[in-house]
Design a protein around this motif. Sequence first.
Motif, PDB file in Angstrom:
ATOM      1  N   ASN A  74       0.810  -1.217   0.000  1.00  0.00           N
ATOM      2  CA  ASN A  74       0.000   0.000   0.000  1.00  0.00           C
ATOM      3  C   ASN A  74       0.843   1.266   0.000  1.00  0.00           C
ATOM      4  O   ASN A  74       0.448   2.272  -0.586  1.00  0.00           O
ATOM      5  CB  ASN A  74      -0.986  -0.013   1.167  1.00  0.00           C
ATOM      6  CG  ASN A  74      -2.093  -1.016   0.926  1.00  0.00           C
ATOM      7  OD1 ASN A  74      -2.668  -1.076  -0.155  1.00  0.00           O
ATOM      8  ND2 ASN A  74      -2.368  -1.840   1.918  1.00  0.00           N
ATOM      9  N   LYS A 113       3.461   1.642  -1.619  1.00  0.00           N
ATOM     10  CA  LYS A 113       3.942   1.770  -2.989  1.00  0.00           C
ATOM     11  C   LYS A 113       2.805   1.591  -3.996  1.00  0.00           C
ATOM     12  O   LYS A 113       3.031   1.206  -5.141  1.00  0.00           O
ATOM     13  CB  LYS A 113       5.050   0.750  -3.245  1.00  0.00           C
ATOM     14  CG  LYS A 113       6.273   0.950  -2.372  1.00  0.00           C
ATOM     15  CD  LYS A 113       7.356  -0.015  -2.737  1.00  0.00           C
ATOM     16  CE  LYS A 113       8.565   0.144  -1.861  1.00  0.00           C
ATOM     17  NZ  LYS A 113       9.315   1.325  -2.094  1.00  0.00           N
ATOM     18  N   GLY A 114       1.594   1.865  -3.579  1.00  0.00           N
ATOM     19  CA  GLY A 114       0.420   1.639  -4.414  1.00  0.00           C
ATOM     20  C   GLY A 114       0.477   2.321  -5.765  1.00  0.00           C
ATOM     21  O   GLY A 114       0.097   1.725  -6.780  1.00  0.00           O
ATOM     22  N   ASP A 115       0.958   3.555  -5.801  1.00  0.00           N
ATOM     23  CA  ASP A 115       1.042   4.265  -7.080  1.00  0.00           C
ATOM     24  C   ASP A 115       2.017   3.581  -8.031  1.00  0.00           C
ATOM     25  O   ASP A 115       1.767   3.493  -9.236  1.00  0.00           O
ATOM     26  CB  ASP A 115       1.465   5.717  -6.866  1.00  0.00           C
ATOM     27  CG  ASP A 115       0.388   6.541  -6.193  1.00  0.00           C
ATOM     28  OD1 ASP A 115      -0.792   6.121  -6.190  1.00  0.00           O
ATOM     29  OD2 ASP A 115       0.730   7.608  -5.658  1.00  0.00           O
ATOM     30  N   ASN A 160       0.402   0.358  -9.318  1.00  0.00           N
ATOM     31  CA  ASN A 160      -0.593   0.673 -10.346  1.00  0.00           C
ATOM     32  C   ASN A 160       0.066   1.065 -11.657  1.00  0.00           C
ATOM     33  O   ASN A 160      -0.407   0.685 -12.730  1.00  0.00           O
ATOM     34  CB  ASN A 160      -1.537   1.775  -9.870  1.00  0.00           C
ATOM     35  CG  ASN A 160      -2.574   1.251  -8.919  1.00  0.00           C
ATOM     36  OD1 ASN A 160      -3.020   0.118  -9.038  1.00  0.00           O
ATOM     37  ND2 ASN A 160      -2.951   2.058  -7.949  1.00  0.00           N
ATOM     38  N   GLU A 161       1.143   1.824 -11.591  1.00  0.00           N
ATOM     39  CA  GLU A 161       1.881   2.187 -12.801  1.00  0.00           C
ATOM     40  C   GLU A 161       2.392   0.934 -13.510  1.00  0.00           C
ATOM     41  O   GLU A 161       2.265   0.795 -14.722  1.00  0.00           O
ATOM     42  CB  GLU A 161       3.053   3.105 -12.448  1.00  0.00           C
ATOM     43  CG  GLU A 161       3.940   3.418 -13.635  1.00  0.00           C
ATOM     44  CD  GLU A 161       5.237   4.109 -13.259  1.00  0.00           C
ATOM     45  OE1 GLU A 161       6.137   4.120 -14.114  1.00  0.00           O
ATOM     46  OE2 GLU A 161       5.368   4.613 -12.128  1.00  0.00           O
TER      47      GLU A 161
END
Length: 105
Positions: free
Chosen positions: A31, A33-35, A38-39
Motif C-alpha cells: 500500500n 507503494k500503491g502508485d 498501479n503504474e
Amino acid sequence: MEFQLQPDIAHLFAGAAAAFMRTHADSVWLNKKGDLWNELWTSFRDADTASVTVSFEAGRLMMNVWGTKHVWRDEQTRESVKAQLRPQWIQQMRAGLAPRGGMIL
C-alpha cells in the motif's frame, strides 16, 4: 525502464502483477507503494506495441512478480515471461544503480 516484448507477454505479466497485488492487498508495504504498483500493472496491461515503459522505481518491483510462483497460471508461463523480461530488467537495473554506487546485480 523500457522493455521490448510481445503484447501477449506484456498482458501475461500484467495478469500476474494484478494477482500479486490482490494477494498482498492488506500489506502495508504494498500500500505504501500503491502508485508504483498501479503504474507497473497498467503499463503492462495497456501495452499494444512492442515496448513498455515504466519508471525505474516501478520497474524495481517487477522481480516480486516473477519471483512469486502462485500468482502465475502455470510455471511454463512464468518462465516464458521471465525469459523475455528478466535479462532486460537486469541490464537496466545495472545501468540505473551503478552510477549512484548502488548494488550491482
